[in-house]
Design an enzyme around this catalytic site. Structure first.
Site, PDB file in Angstrom:
ATOM      1  N   SER A   1       0.799  -1.061  -0.003  1.00 57.60           N
ATOM      2  CA  SER A   1       0.161   0.096   0.039  1.00 57.60           C
ATOM      3  C   SER A   1       0.837   1.263   0.075  1.00 57.60           C
ATOM      4  O   SER A   1       1.480   1.430  -0.933  1.00 57.60           O
ATOM      5  CB  SER A   1      -0.842  -0.136   1.359  1.00 57.60           C
ATOM      6  OG  SER A   1      -2.047   1.064   1.043  1.00 57.60           O
TER       7      SER A   1
ATOM      8  N   ASP B   1      -9.879  -5.515  -3.970  1.00 61.31           N
ATOM      9  CA  ASP B   1      -8.956  -4.572  -3.359  1.00 61.31           C
ATOM     10  C   ASP B   1      -9.351  -2.927  -3.351  1.00 61.31           C
ATOM     11  O   ASP B   1      -9.879  -2.680  -4.063  1.00 61.31           O
ATOM     12  CB  ASP B   1      -7.724  -4.634  -4.014  1.00 61.31           C
ATOM     13  CG  ASP B   1      -6.448  -4.479  -3.292  1.00 61.31           C
ATOM     14  OD1 ASP B   1      -6.605  -3.349  -2.330  1.00 61.31           O
ATOM     15  OD2 ASP B   1      -5.239  -4.913  -3.615  1.00 61.31           O
TER      16      ASP B   1
ATOM     17  N   HIS C   1      -7.431  -5.940   0.229  1.00 60.47           N
ATOM     18  CA  HIS C   1      -6.119  -4.949   0.185  1.00 60.47           C
ATOM     19  C   HIS C   1      -5.101  -5.530   0.925  1.00 60.47           C
ATOM     20  O   HIS C   1      -3.756  -5.448   0.602  1.00 60.47           O
ATOM     21  CB  HIS C   1      -6.465  -3.796   1.014  1.00 60.47           C
ATOM     22  CG  HIS C   1      -5.536  -2.460   0.652  1.00 60.47           C
ATOM     23  ND1 HIS C   1      -4.942  -2.350  -0.806  1.00 60.47           N
ATOM     24  CD2 HIS C   1      -4.889  -1.740   1.433  1.00 60.47           C
ATOM     25  CE1 HIS C   1      -4.053  -1.128  -0.557  1.00 60.47           C
ATOM     26  NE2 HIS C   1      -4.083  -1.004   0.638  1.00 60.47           N
TER      27      HIS C   1
END
Length: 291
Positions: free
Chosen positions: A103, A242, A269
């Site tokens: 991320s 996601d 995610h």
């Protein structure tokens, strides 16, 4: 299994690091957590992988986890965290390494690779990361459309008024995160996930109140036009369900020369959680191919 913990001095602060396993001929991946404002905690679910003989290195970015938690808002910018990454490589003598950023961690990787031209990077894995916050926000608002009418209305009202404390908004945001990010940890969750990340200040200052109202210091983040500068092996990964939608992931892949992409089915995610065994297998194959 050997675990070494320590702190690196960083300006007037300190950065916590954690090394799992023994050094070997196989280069270690440096694991860069998300957020901004998360911590290394979820990477501890990878500890068993070090038993294959490949050391793992993880750390808490300043403002997160066990690292210093500065009150100065000026600390919480991408430049600080990139400088910290440079310092950590030097401090731990990571002359050659792999990198895995999840991320925000992948965003930090992209900024680092395009702005610093670092040497000794064997490979990079970018997991669920946008190159452009503008595209990220656009896609989050598209994902919101799949929520219930009541949740959509609560989120729209919060964005209109700037009041992110209303109970209806908070419940809607929780459902949004459960749908696209991960399940809020409870007493049955693995212990590392139940630990506090201590990154609320970093998150609010750098990102903002949520994933779709990006008004913090990284709100103008966009390295899309710089990605052509990356000339190390890159694997982009993301999930079908996601926050980092396939469109976001593809926008990264399309701009990095020779980049590959693995899409995890039935994953939100954190494929490390939703598709743990497949995630470890993909990582292992990728590292072995690029040692």
């Amino acid at each position: 299994m050997k675990i070494k913990e320590g702190y690196m001095p960083f300006h007037e602060y300190k950065t916590y690091y954690r090394i799992v396993g023994e050094p070997s001929a196989d280069k270690a991946p440096l694991l860069i957590h998300g957020g901004p404002g998360s911590s290394h905690n979820y990477f501890e679910l990878m500890d068993d992988y070090a038993e294959t003989g490949r050391q793992l290195i993880m750390y808490d970015q300043v403002g997160c986890g066990k690292s210093s938690l500065p009150e100065d808002p000026g600390v919480y910018v991408k430049e600080t965290w990139a400088e910290e990454l440079v310092a950590l490589r030097k401090f731990l003598h990571l002359d050659e390494l792999h990198m895995l950023g999840q991320s925000w961690g992948g965003m930090l990787e992209m900024y680092y690779l395009t702005s610093f031209d670092p040497q000794g990077i064997k490979s990079v894995m970018i997991d669920g990361s946008p190159a452009s916050i503008k595209l990220w926000v656009q896609e989050q608002h598209r994902l919101i459309k799949y929520l219930s009418y009541e949740d959509r209305a609560a989120i729209a009202e919060a964005e209109r008024t700037g009041d992110f404390t209303n109970v209806k908004y908070l419940a809607a945001n929780d459902r949004y995160m459960e749908k696209y990010c991960w399940d809020d940890p409870d007493e049955n969750s693995p212990e590392p996930l139940r630990r506090p990340t201590n990154g609320k200040r970093a998150s609010l200052i750098a990102e903002g109140p949520n994933e779709f109202t990006e008004n913090g210091t990284i709100s103008d983040f966009d390295v899309t036009d710089q990605l052509h500068k990356i000339h190390v092996p890159v694997l982009v990964t993301s999930g079908t369900d996601d926050l980092c939608t396939p469109l976001i992931a593809k926008s990264v892949v399309d701009h990095i020369p020779g980049a590959k992409w693995h899409l995890f089915a039935n994953s939100r995610h954190l494929a490390l959680l939703d598709q743990h065994d497949e995630f470890i297998h993909v990582l292992d194959q990728w590292l072995a191919a690029n040692d």
